[in-house]
Design a protein around this motif. Structure first.
Motif, short mmCIF file in Angstrom:
data_model
loop_
_atom_site.label_atom_id
_atom_site.label_comp_id
_atom_site.label_asym_id
_atom_site.label_seq_id
_atom_site.Cartn_x
_atom_site.Cartn_y
_atom_site.Cartn_z
N TYR A 78 6.95 20.04 -7.16
CA TYR A 78 6.71 20.62 -5.84
C TYR A 78 5.22 20.76 -5.58
N ILE A 79 4.48 21.25 -6.55
CA ILE A 79 3.03 21.42 -6.38
C ILE A 79 2.36 20.07 -6.14
N ILE A 80 2.74 19.07 -6.95
CA ILE A 80 2.13 17.74 -6.80
C ILE A 80 2.48 17.12 -5.46
N SER A 81 3.76 17.18 -5.08
CA SER A 81 4.18 16.59 -3.80
C SER A 81 3.55 17.31 -2.62
N ASN A 82 3.38 18.61 -2.72
CA ASN A 82 2.75 19.37 -1.63
C ASN A 82 1.29 18.95 -1.46
N LEU A 83 0.58 18.77 -2.57
CA LEU A 83 -0.81 18.31 -2.49
C LEU A 83 -0.89 16.91 -1.90
N LEU A 84 0.05 16.04 -2.30
CA LEU A 84 0.04 14.67 -1.79
C LEU A 84 0.41 14.61 -0.31
N VAL A 85 1.31 15.50 0.13
CA VAL A 85 1.64 15.55 1.55
C VAL A 85 0.43 15.94 2.37
N GLU A 86 -0.32 16.94 1.90
CA GLU A 86 -1.53 17.36 2.60
C GLU A 86 -2.55 16.23 2.65
N ASP A 87 -2.67 15.49 1.54
CA ASP A 87 -3.59 14.35 1.50
C ASP A 87 -3.14 13.26 2.46
N TYR A 88 -1.82 13.04 2.52
CA TYR A 88 -1.29 12.01 3.42
C TYR A 88 -1.53 12.38 4.89
N LEU A 89 -1.34 13.64 5.23
CA LEU A 89 -1.52 14.08 6.61
C LEU A 89 -2.96 13.90 7.08
N LYS A 90 -3.90 13.91 6.15
CA LYS A 90 -5.30 13.73 6.52
C LYS A 90 -5.62 12.26 6.80
N SER A 91 -5.08 11.37 5.98
CA SER A 91 -5.43 9.96 6.09
C SER A 91 -4.35 9.08 6.72
N LYS A 92 -3.08 9.53 6.65
CA LYS A 92 -1.95 8.73 7.12
C LYS A 92 -1.86 7.39 6.38
N LYS A 93 -2.34 7.37 5.14
CA LYS A 93 -2.34 6.15 4.35
C LYS A 93 -1.62 6.38 3.03
N ALA A 94 -0.84 5.38 2.60
CA ALA A 94 -0.16 5.46 1.32
C ALA A 94 -1.12 5.05 0.20
N THR A 95 -0.98 5.70 -0.96
CA THR A 95 -1.80 5.37 -2.11
C THR A 95 -0.89 5.07 -3.31
N ALA A 96 -1.49 4.51 -4.35
CA ALA A 96 -0.72 4.20 -5.56
C ALA A 96 -0.22 5.48 -6.23
N ILE A 97 -1.01 6.54 -6.15
CA ILE A 97 -0.60 7.82 -6.76
C ILE A 97 0.63 8.37 -6.06
N MET A 98 0.68 8.25 -4.73
CA MET A 98 1.84 8.70 -3.98
C MET A 98 3.09 7.92 -4.38
N SER A 99 2.95 6.61 -4.47
CA SER A 99 4.09 5.77 -4.86
C SER A 99 4.55 6.10 -6.28
N LEU A 100 3.60 6.34 -7.18
CA LEU A 100 3.94 6.68 -8.56
C LEU A 100 4.68 8.02 -8.62
N CYS A 101 4.24 8.99 -7.81
CA CYS A 101 4.90 10.30 -7.78
C CYS A 101 6.34 10.16 -7.28
N ILE A 102 6.54 9.37 -6.24
CA ILE A 102 7.89 9.18 -5.69
C ILE A 102 8.80 8.48 -6.70
N PHE A 103 8.27 7.45 -7.35
CA PHE A 103 9.06 6.73 -8.35
C PHE A 103 9.40 7.63 -9.54
#
Length: 235
Positions: A78-103
């Motif tokens: 939850y903590i990791i996904s929450n941080l990544l959501v905030e990062d995504y909302l700033k850039s609106k771009k997918a990253t490898a870290i986001m994909s790795l977290c989801i997988f």
């Protein structure tokens, strides 16, 4: 509906599509973490309220340990996904870290259901409901490319085989369990790709409508300019 069982969407939409569904995946992971965490906290409360009844259940020590592990790991995700959501909302771009977290979260949920099926009974073939639930949750919740889905299937099968060997399953039962696991994973792939196709078609239709609206707006602007020039010349 155009199906995407073994193919990607058109290349020109690839980056925009990945950015689009990555944001949805991260939000889904965050919500799923909260729900999974609450479920395990409720189970922990039951352990405290009805200690004598539950501690007499079969394999209680394994359930007790895994419950704490599920609580801790859900909080971390939850903590990791929450941080990544905030990062995504700033850039609106997918990253490898986001994909790795989801997988990783997808494999985690499947593993939780799989391991719970093993500790429920000595023979997981008799209690594959939790394994099935884990697969269905991920197939509906997360949008994964076909190669990501295949990697997830291979990883799940290797983990399932490892658990069978660790639980000292006899060869005959191992074959039966492997066949059932293969059926579940096959169904998981088909359902996952169906939901992928459904969401991909919605995205492509949205892009097509947006592009047509932009063309109409540009045409309207050009028309206004031409009419303005004609009116000027007439004057």
């Amino acid at each position: 509906m155009d199906t995407h069982f073994f193919k990607k969407i058109p290349k020109r939409y690839k980056i925009a599509w990945r950015d689009y569904y990555t944001g949805q995946n991260l939000s889904a992971v965050r919500v799923a973490c909260v729900i999974f965490l609450l479920l395990n906290v409720i189970i922990r409360i039951f352990y405290q309220v009805f200690p004598l009844t539950l501690t007499r259940a079969e394999n209680f020590p394994e359930f007790n340990i895994t419950n704490w592990v599920f609580i801790a790991s859900s909080a971390v995700f939850y903590i990791i996904s929450n941080l990544l959501v905030e990062d995504y909302l700033k850039s609106k771009k997918a990253t490898a870290i986001m994909s790795l977290c989801i997988f990783t979260f997808s494999l985690y949920i499947i593993s939780c259901g799989m391991y719970s099926s093993f500790i429920t009974t000595g023979n997981p073939r008799n209690a594959l409901t939790l394994y099935l639930i884990g697969l269905m949750v991920i197939s509906v919740l997360c949008v994964l490319e076909y190669y990501e889905t295949l990697i997830l299937i291979v990883a799940s099968e290797l983990l399932f085989t490892t658990l069978l060997i660790f639980s000292h399953t006899d060869p005959t039962e191992m074959i039966y369990n492997q066949l059932l696991s293969a059926v579940l994973l096959g169904g998981f792939y088909l359902i996952s790709r169906y939901f992928f196709s459904s969401k991909a078609n919605y995205f492509l239709q949205f892009i097509e409508i947006r592009d047509k609206n932009l063309e109409i707006e540009r045409g309207s602007e050009l028309k206004s300019q031409l009419l303005g020039m004609v009116a000027h010349d007439l004057r």
